[in-house]
Motif scaffolding. Structure first.
Motif, short mmCIF file in Angstrom:
data_model
loop_
_atom_site.label_atom_id
_atom_site.label_comp_id
_atom_site.label_asym_id
_atom_site.label_seq_id
_atom_site.Cartn_x
_atom_site.Cartn_y
_atom_site.Cartn_z
N PHE A 115 1.01 -4.61 -21.90
CA PHE A 115 1.45 -5.99 -22.08
C PHE A 115 2.43 -6.47 -21.02
O PHE A 115 2.85 -7.63 -21.05
N ARG A 116 2.79 -5.62 -20.05
CA ARG A 116 3.72 -6.08 -19.01
C ARG A 116 3.61 -5.14 -17.82
O ARG A 116 3.44 -3.93 -17.98
N PHE A 117 3.70 -5.70 -16.62
CA PHE A 117 3.65 -4.87 -15.41
C PHE A 117 4.40 -5.57 -14.30
O PHE A 117 4.69 -6.77 -14.36
N GLU A 118 4.71 -4.81 -13.26
CA GLU A 118 5.38 -5.35 -12.07
C GLU A 118 4.77 -4.73 -10.83
O GLU A 118 4.56 -3.51 -10.78
N MET A 119 4.48 -5.55 -9.85
CA MET A 119 3.92 -5.06 -8.59
C MET A 119 4.98 -4.34 -7.77
O MET A 119 6.14 -4.73 -7.77
N GLN A 120 4.54 -3.31 -7.06
CA GLN A 120 5.38 -2.67 -6.06
C GLN A 120 5.03 -3.29 -4.72
O GLN A 120 3.93 -3.12 -4.21
N GLU A 121 5.99 -4.01 -4.14
CA GLU A 121 5.72 -4.84 -2.97
C GLU A 121 6.24 -4.25 -1.67
O GLU A 121 6.24 -4.93 -0.65
N GLY A 122 6.68 -3.00 -1.69
CA GLY A 122 7.24 -2.40 -0.49
C GLY A 122 8.75 -2.32 -0.58
O GLY A 122 9.40 -3.07 -1.31
N LYS A 123 9.33 -1.40 0.17
CA LYS A 123 10.77 -1.15 0.06
C LYS A 123 11.60 -2.38 0.41
O LYS A 123 12.60 -2.67 -0.25
N ALA A 124 11.20 -3.09 1.43
CA ALA A 124 12.00 -4.24 1.88
C ALA A 124 12.10 -5.30 0.79
O ALA A 124 13.18 -5.83 0.51
N LEU A 125 10.98 -5.64 0.15
CA LEU A 125 10.99 -6.67 -0.89
C LEU A 125 11.55 -6.15 -2.19
O LEU A 125 12.23 -6.89 -2.93
N ASP A 126 11.30 -4.89 -2.51
CA ASP A 126 11.80 -4.34 -3.77
C ASP A 126 13.32 -4.22 -3.77
O ASP A 126 13.94 -4.29 -4.84
N ARG A 127 13.94 -4.05 -2.61
CA ARG A 127 15.41 -3.96 -2.55
C ARG A 127 16.09 -5.27 -2.92
O ARG A 127 17.25 -5.28 -3.33
N TRP A 154 0.84 -1.20 0.00
CA TRP A 154 0.00 0.00 0.00
C TRP A 154 0.87 1.24 0.00
O TRP A 154 1.89 1.32 0.68
N MET A 155 0.48 2.24 -0.79
CA MET A 155 1.24 3.49 -0.85
C MET A 155 0.33 4.63 -1.28
O MET A 155 -0.79 4.41 -1.76
N LYS A 156 0.83 5.82 -1.12
CA LYS A 156 0.13 7.03 -1.52
C LYS A 156 1.00 7.80 -2.50
O LYS A 156 2.14 8.15 -2.19
N VAL A 157 0.47 8.04 -3.70
CA VAL A 157 1.17 8.78 -4.74
C VAL A 157 0.30 9.99 -5.06
O VAL A 157 -0.70 9.88 -5.78
N GLY A 158 0.66 11.14 -4.52
CA GLY A 158 -0.21 12.30 -4.57
C GLY A 158 -0.49 12.81 -5.96
O GLY A 158 -1.54 13.42 -6.21
N ARG A 159 0.39 12.58 -6.92
CA ARG A 159 0.20 13.15 -8.26
C ARG A 159 -0.77 12.35 -9.12
O ARG A 159 -1.08 12.75 -10.24
N LYS A 160 -1.23 11.19 -8.61
CA LYS A 160 -2.12 10.34 -9.40
C LYS A 160 -3.59 10.64 -9.08
O LYS A 160 -3.92 11.00 -7.94
N PRO A 161 -4.49 10.48 -10.05
CA PRO A 161 -5.92 10.68 -9.76
C PRO A 161 -6.42 9.74 -8.66
O PRO A 161 -7.12 10.17 -7.76
N ASP A 162 -6.08 8.44 -8.78
CA ASP A 162 -6.35 7.48 -7.70
C ASP A 162 -5.04 7.35 -6.92
O ASP A 162 -4.19 6.52 -7.23
N SER A 163 -4.88 8.19 -5.92
CA SER A 163 -3.55 8.35 -5.31
C SER A 163 -3.26 7.35 -4.20
O SER A 163 -2.11 7.25 -3.77
#
Length: 777
Positions: free
Chosen positions: A329-341, A303-312
């Protein structure tokens, strides 16, 4: 002492004084007012009243500005932390017109067209108009497995009452379930139960029946499906095959058993698999972010908050789309800083560059062109992608390490709107050991800069022209097509009114390519949300269902854009909409797709398979010897004979309940009792014909058995199926349905019926209606 020579002392401000006297101080950015005031008090000399400022004049030994500019600067260097390789380069100090960046065979094919593989669509749906594009981007195998698991869980609680009439929840009903949500998107604003209670159809898709008639799913069925709806998950101990396979699948190597995204991981991986196989993007690609809105009390993983997006607020996906066909045709989940590192390339190059490399890894050496927004744009990513054979045009806004931002701003300050500055450098790559050209550009766009932009740029006054900074490994700085924009100015004749003026401004070819395709993902996001989003009609407290619903909308948007780009009718309607002659091609596509989801080919194939099985049983019985039926006395019950229709070597006599209608006992036709008989809306056909022989039989309770069947004249196998079941139950010599064949007595129409033509009767009072028990064979 340092002196400032100006034509007017009014232009020499205190800020200019600080810039000349203390350049180190003004280069320090992002300081708070308190720290700036404290540092200013320490740096500025104190003066008594009437004293001159003690500022040193420059000596003859100090180098001039020209000599300082000629001194070579240290090269820009960034390092691959894993291999130890260093990339070193120096930017030029003067403006250079780039006429050809990628040379010879290295030049990308900018006209490469996207391609879809319709052979990956299930064969049963390849002849459909819109549904084939929906199933092209849907993991059908995984949906089939999901239907089986949902049916198993539902029957464990409700038994045969999980779906009305004891039906099994299969791919046919799964598509009808999706069709219900698509219908709600077309006619928003009602409570969910209202779609089943309404007697009118606001869309005019079908006859004015409620949604249970359209989808064959009652509101209870729909709620039961929602109760047990879930996607298949990875299973511990099993072997990994494919996420989209219609069977069990173990965890992939990069996922652990304690995965927080376990409820949706396999579904999202399956989407990436299916999209990668079914769609080949064109040359120009766009990378950006997409948000899945989530405002629930329990936070979803990542979960995160991105202020510049319409659904932020919600769950963020980094997405890659074809900029030519606007297909994701391709995407990647953002799983949090700990897992993304812990993901690939992060330790070597940092989070943003690593994500860009992971997304583009399947397209190494294909000469694609990546258009990237500010979060992804940096010199490091541009060089590494070029080493992979992927070209890029990237917006550099925050990640300006190794980028000549200051020098570009200095040279651009005196330029006019539409003018540009370009600096170039050459980098030696591992791929071929040769030097490759990349260049940085800054171009002034129309409009006025706000205070924040002026502070970032460092220009004096209210400078016109917002600069656009790009780092490029392809295209040129030659003149491109004119940029069209709208200017808003106050109307001098009417206070409070704005006058809109359409204007044009020049731009370079690389800027034109960037502005053409940089918003491809944003356009997809706006299509996905639209005037009514999936989260407006599928309200849930489970974040995994929200993720699933939003990905269904991604499939829908991809299907619509593929229909517009590849289908002849879709191309024509989309061209008409852009020219203004067609109002809404999107709504027409959604209406037709909803109708095809309700009347999907899986239902037709299921009915055809049941009919074929019944025909095989009838053929296995062999020919029968028909006998004669004695005609009934006119006026008596079951007296008006419809006639005998041959089915192979056997026959059936039908009777019409016209005399019963005249007596007020029954008027409405009944549904065909054959379980394989289905109309296009999923229900059984209505008929006024019954098996005359079965009228003479009684069940265990002493009630007459009534077999309502479609006439063989309709071409449907209802009588053949009824004959096969009756023969297996009783036998040829005992069952009246296999009596000797009677001579046909009817002619054209109803004139050949004994007792004259059938009369139409009005609806009698409900108290006189006869309740006829329906048989279940």
């Amino acid at each position: 002492m340092i002196t400032r020579h100006t034509e007017s002392k009014d232009k020499y401000t205190f800020k200019t004084y600080l810039k000349d006297a203390y350049p180190v101080w003004v280069s320090q950015a992002n300081r708070t007012r308190t720290r700036r005031a404290a540092q200013m008090a320490e740096l500025l000399p104190t003066h008594e009243a009437g004293e001159d400022n003690d500022i040193d004049e420059p000596s003859d030994d100090e180098p001039s500005d020209e000599e300082l500019e000629e001194e070579p600067e240290a090269p820009h260097v960034f390092k691959d932390n894993a291999s130890g390789k260093e990339y070193s380069f120096r930017w030029s100090k003067t403006h250079a017109e780039i006429r050809q960046c990628a040379r010879g065979k290295e030049r990308p094919n900018e006209s490469g067209e996207p391609f879809i593989d319709l052979l990956s669509v299930p064969e049963v749906a390849r002849d459909s108009a819109q549904l084939k594009y929906f199933l092209l981007f849907a993991p059908v195998g995984l949906l089939t497995l999901a239907a089986e698991q949902i049916d198993e869980r539902g029957r464990g609680k409700y038994g045969n009452q999980f779906i009305s009439k004891g039906r099994q929840f299969d791919m046919d009903l799964m598509l009808k379930f999706f069709g219900c949500f698509h219908y709600m998107l077309l006619a928003p604003g009602l409570q969910r139960a209202s779609y089943w209670d309404s007697d009118e159809d606001p869309l005019g898709l079908f006859a004015p029946y409620d949604l249970s008639s359209k989808s064959t799913l009652s509101l209870t069925d729909f709620n039961h499906i929602l109760e047990f709806f879930a996607m298949p998950q990875y299973e511990a101990g099993a072997e990994f095959t494919f996420a989209s396979s219609p069977g069990t699948c173990g965890y992939p190597s990069n996922v652990t058993t304690g995965d927080a995204f376990q409820p949706v991981r396999r579904w999202l991986d399956a989407l990436n698999e299916v999209w990668g196989k079914a769609f080949q993007p064109g040359t120009r690609l766009c990378i950006d972010e997409s948000m899945i809105k989530w405002l629930g009390r329990s936070r979803c993983p990542g979960w995160m908050k991105v202020g510049r997006k319409p659904d932020s607020i919600g769950h963020e996906l980094k997405t890659l789309a074809c900029a030519q066909s606007i297909i994701l045709f391709r995407f990647e989940m953002q799983e949090g800083k700990a897992l993304d590192r812990e993901k690939e390339y992060v330790e070597q190059f940092g989070a943003a560059t690593a994500l860009t490399l992971r997304m583009l890894a399947p397209y190494k050496g294909e000469g694609k062109i990546l258009i990237a927004d500010s979060w992804f744009g940096c010199v490091k990513a541009c060089i590494l992608l070029l080493d992979w054979g992927i070209y890029s045009i990237m917006n550099v806004k925050t990640a300006h390490a190794n980028f000549p931002k200051k020098l570009l701003f200095e040279k651009l300050e005196e330029k006019g709107v539409g003018q540009h500055v370009a600096l170039q450098t050459e980098v030696t790559l591992d791929a071929d050991g040769k030097e490759h050209l990349i260049f940085a550009t800054a171009q002034k766009g129309p409009g006025m800069m706000n205070a924040k932009q002026r502070a970032r740029v460092g220009w004096e006054g209210d400078a016109k022209g917002v600069p656009l900074l790009l780092v490029n490994s392809c295209s040129t700085t030659l003149d491109g097509n004119l940029r069209k924009y709208r200017s808003h100015a106050p109307d001098p004749e009417c206070q409070g009114k704005l006058v809109i003026t359409h204007k044009t401004v020049t731009q370079t070819q690389n800027t034109a390519m960037y502005r053409k395709d940089f918003n491809a993902v944003d356009r997809l996001n706006r299509q996905k949300t639209g005037t009514t989003a999936m989260y407006d009609v599928w309200r849930t407290i489970k974040w995994e269902l929200r993720d699933f619903g939003e990905t269904i909308m991604m499939i829908l948007v991809n299907a619509e854009n593929a229909w517009k780009y590849f289908d002849d009718r879709g191309k024509r309607l989309w061209a008409e909409q852009k020219s203004g002659t067609k109002t809404d091609a999107h709504r027409e596509f959604l209406r037709n797709l909803t109708a095809e989801l309700f009347h999907n080919p899986y239902a037709k194939a299921k009915a055809a398979a049941a009919a074929a099985a019944a025909a095989a049983v009838a053929a296995a019985d062999g020919p029968r010897s028909p006998s004669s039926l004695s005609p009934q006395t006119p006026g008596s019950k079951r007296s008006s004979v419809k006639g005998c229709s041959s089915v192979g070597s056997s026959s059936v006599a039908y009777t019409s309940p016209a005399e019963m209608c005249e007596q007020g006992k029954m008027v409405t036709p009944m549904r065909c009792s054959d379980p394989t008989c289905f109309a296009p809306n999923g229900k059984r056909f209505k008929t006024r014909m019954v098996c005359k022989s079965c009228y003479r039989l009684k069940d265990a309770n002493g009630k007459e058995r009534v077999a309502w069947l479609c006439s063989p004249d309709t071409g449907r196998p209802c009588w053949a199926n009824h004959r096969a079941r009756a023969f297996n139950a009783v036998g040829t010599s005992q069952h009246p349905c296999f009596s000797p064949k009677r001579k046909r007595t009817h002619g054209k129409g109803d004139e050949g019926l004994e007792g004259g033509p059938r009369k139409k009767a009005g609806r009698p009072p409900s108290k006189n209606r006869l309740a006829v028990p329906r048989l279940s064979f």
